[in-house]
Write a protein that holds these residues in place. Sequence first.
Motif, PDB file in Angstrom:
ATOM      1  N   VAL A  31       0.867  -1.173   0.000  1.00 34.64           N
ATOM      2  CA  VAL A  31       0.000   0.000   0.000  1.00 34.64           C
ATOM      3  C   VAL A  31       0.908   1.229   0.000  1.00 34.64           C
ATOM      4  O   VAL A  31       1.759   1.372   0.879  1.00 34.64           O
ATOM      5  CB  VAL A  31      -0.926   0.057   1.228  1.00 34.64           C
ATOM      6  N   PHE A  33       0.880   5.569  -0.541  1.00 35.10           N
ATOM      7  CA  PHE A  33       0.044   6.760  -0.700  1.00 35.10           C
ATOM      8  C   PHE A  33       0.874   8.014  -0.488  1.00 35.10           C
ATOM      9  O   PHE A  33       1.944   7.984   0.121  1.00 35.10           O
ATOM     10  CB  PHE A  33      -1.162   6.735   0.254  1.00 35.10           C
ATOM     11  N   ASN A  35       0.648  12.255   0.629  1.00 34.46           N
ATOM     12  CA  ASN A  35      -0.211  13.234   1.279  1.00 34.46           C
ATOM     13  C   ASN A  35      -0.631  14.316   0.296  1.00 34.46           C
ATOM     14  O   ASN A  35      -0.203  14.325  -0.857  1.00 34.46           O
ATOM     15  CB  ASN A  35       0.474  13.827   2.509  1.00 34.46           C
ATOM     16  N   THR A 303      -7.762   6.611  -3.416  1.00 32.37           N
ATOM     17  CA  THR A 303      -7.490   7.626  -2.404  1.00 32.37           C
ATOM     18  C   THR A 303      -7.727   7.015  -1.031  1.00 32.37           C
ATOM     19  O   THR A 303      -8.440   6.027  -0.883  1.00 32.37           O
ATOM     20  CB  THR A 303      -8.404   8.864  -2.547  1.00 32.37           C
ATOM     21  N   LEU A 304      -7.142   7.620  -0.018  1.00 26.83           N
ATOM     22  CA  LEU A 304      -7.444   7.249   1.356  1.00 26.83           C
ATOM     23  C   LEU A 304      -8.753   7.906   1.779  1.00 26.83           C
ATOM     24  O   LEU A 304      -9.131   8.950   1.246  1.00 26.83           O
ATOM     25  CB  LEU A 304      -6.335   7.728   2.302  1.00 26.83           C
ATOM     26  N   PHE A 311      -9.267   1.660   6.041  1.00 27.71           N
ATOM     27  CA  PHE A 311      -8.927   1.504   4.621  1.00 27.71           C
ATOM     28  C   PHE A 311      -9.341   0.091   4.197  1.00 27.71           C
ATOM     29  O   PHE A 311      -8.880  -0.892   4.769  1.00 27.71           O
ATOM     30  CB  PHE A 311      -7.422   1.703   4.428  1.00 27.71           C
ATOM     31  N   VAL A 331      -2.963   1.471   7.994  1.00 26.04           N
ATOM     32  CA  VAL A 331      -2.720   2.421   6.899  1.00 26.04           C
ATOM     33  C   VAL A 331      -3.388   3.754   7.231  1.00 26.04           C
ATOM     34  O   VAL A 331      -4.563   3.986   6.896  1.00 26.04           O
ATOM     35  CB  VAL A 331      -3.249   1.871   5.561  1.00 26.04           C
ATOM     36  N   ASP A 333      -4.828   4.985   9.702  1.00 32.35           N
ATOM     37  CA  ASP A 333      -6.174   4.871  10.256  1.00 32.35           C
ATOM     38  C   ASP A 333      -6.279   5.328  11.702  1.00 32.35           C
ATOM     39  O   ASP A 333      -7.235   5.006  12.402  1.00 32.35           O
ATOM     40  CB  ASP A 333      -6.680   3.434  10.130  1.00 32.35           C
ATOM     41  N   TRP A 338      -2.053  10.739  11.338  1.00 33.03           N
ATOM     42  CA  TRP A 338      -2.333  11.940  10.545  1.00 33.03           C
ATOM     43  C   TRP A 338      -1.637  13.157  11.135  1.00 33.03           C
ATOM     44  O   TRP A 338      -1.108  13.999  10.403  1.00 33.03           O
ATOM     45  CB  TRP A 338      -3.848  12.165  10.476  1.00 33.03           C
ATOM     46  N   CYS A 347      -5.477  12.100   0.075  1.00 32.70           N
ATOM     47  CA  CYS A 347      -4.248  11.358  -0.181  1.00 32.70           C
ATOM     48  C   CYS A 347      -4.482  10.344  -1.295  1.00 32.70           C
ATOM     49  O   CYS A 347      -5.368   9.490  -1.197  1.00 32.70           O
ATOM     50  CB  CYS A 347      -3.782  10.620   1.071  1.00 32.70           C
ATOM     51  N   ALA A 349      -3.772   7.016  -3.355  1.00 29.21           N
ATOM     52  CA  ALA A 349      -3.339   5.714  -2.837  1.00 29.21           C
ATOM     53  C   ALA A 349      -3.171   4.692  -3.952  1.00 29.21           C
ATOM     54  O   ALA A 349      -3.751   4.820  -5.030  1.00 29.21           O
ATOM     55  CB  ALA A 349      -4.337   5.198  -1.807  1.00 29.21           C
TER      56      ALA A 349
END
Length: 362
Positions: A31, A33, A35, A303-304, A311, A331, A333, A338, A347, A349
């Motif tokens: 995974v 991603f 920002n 995307t997240l 996720f 991920v 979460d 954050w 974000c 992904a």
Amino acid sequence: MNTNHQKELDESRDEDETPTISSAKPTRFIVAFTNNVFIKGDPKRLFIFSGEEQTSSSSSSLVATLDMTIPSVTMNGGFNCTSVHGFLACCQRLQFTICNPSTGQVITFPCNPKMWKSFGLGYDPVDDQFKALTLVSCPYGNPSFMVHEVITLGGGGGGGVVSRSQVTSPPYFPMTMGININGFLYFGACAPSQRATPVFVCFDVRHERLLSFITTPKDVLVCGAFSMLIEYKGKLGVIVPHPFDGPCFDRFDLWILDDVEKHDWSRQTFELPFSLPFSLGMGKSVSSQGTNKAGEIIFSPTTLPYRAQPFYVFYYNLDTKDMRRVRIHGVADTEEFWSRYGLTGFCCAFFSPNHVDSIASL
């Protein structure tokens, strides 16, 4: 153009024994991603997570851990990020970034300043080389031929670019990113110009030449971005969602290129037990990077979710027609994650199954 693609592949295998990563090794999922790519001045980072693939087709959750962060790298909806033979490659603007999540190696190098599009990273299993293919000709204006740059990367710790060369081809208009399958890069296009005949262009990574324009049914390449290229049982597969112009889809066509030389395609249509979001709006789109070892097609968000939310990826079984939602724990979460990394709401992904650990270096 030479259309005898299968003969080229067979000859390559006969010349030397293909070095491969053992299929007995456990595979992992990736995974990745970035920002918020849309806020000016927001520090860009590429976050790369990985975890062990599930051993049970009934699992409802997996766990991912953060392997590495790479500064100043962004993605657009996950569409310019690929996993190839143990390495992860991202192309942003005029720069390639390639890394090995297993070793932590990161290589960044510039592309030709005239680059119009990147088709991603290809791997030659005979000579054990990675090569990036980019298009440096503008496809507009009815050009008489197209010019590409092939960037060969080093092996054994050589450290980046070994050589650059140029390859020409008849004119075409690119429609998709590329996908690496058994030493060849495939990407969708229209030839000789936009809104002309749909084809798949086949690039021979080892011999650095465009072998063929593979005639393609018009329903395979739907607006380019809506067609999802995957490897399916060693062949080129294309997933086309329906409806492709709505906020979600509840069925899809799976097209398989059964015979490269004869340009023969087959199609199966599958109904989903529940709809998946498919709007190109922020936070709603899903894509597919392929299947797991069980043959399930995996759909994942591009995307997240906003803020610290779970996720999820979706596993569809072609035999039973069942689909299950699997949570990927770890991920981004938690609010703590954050806050620590300064994520601000949107974000891009990327999710890749069947990623095999590699200790190789470039």
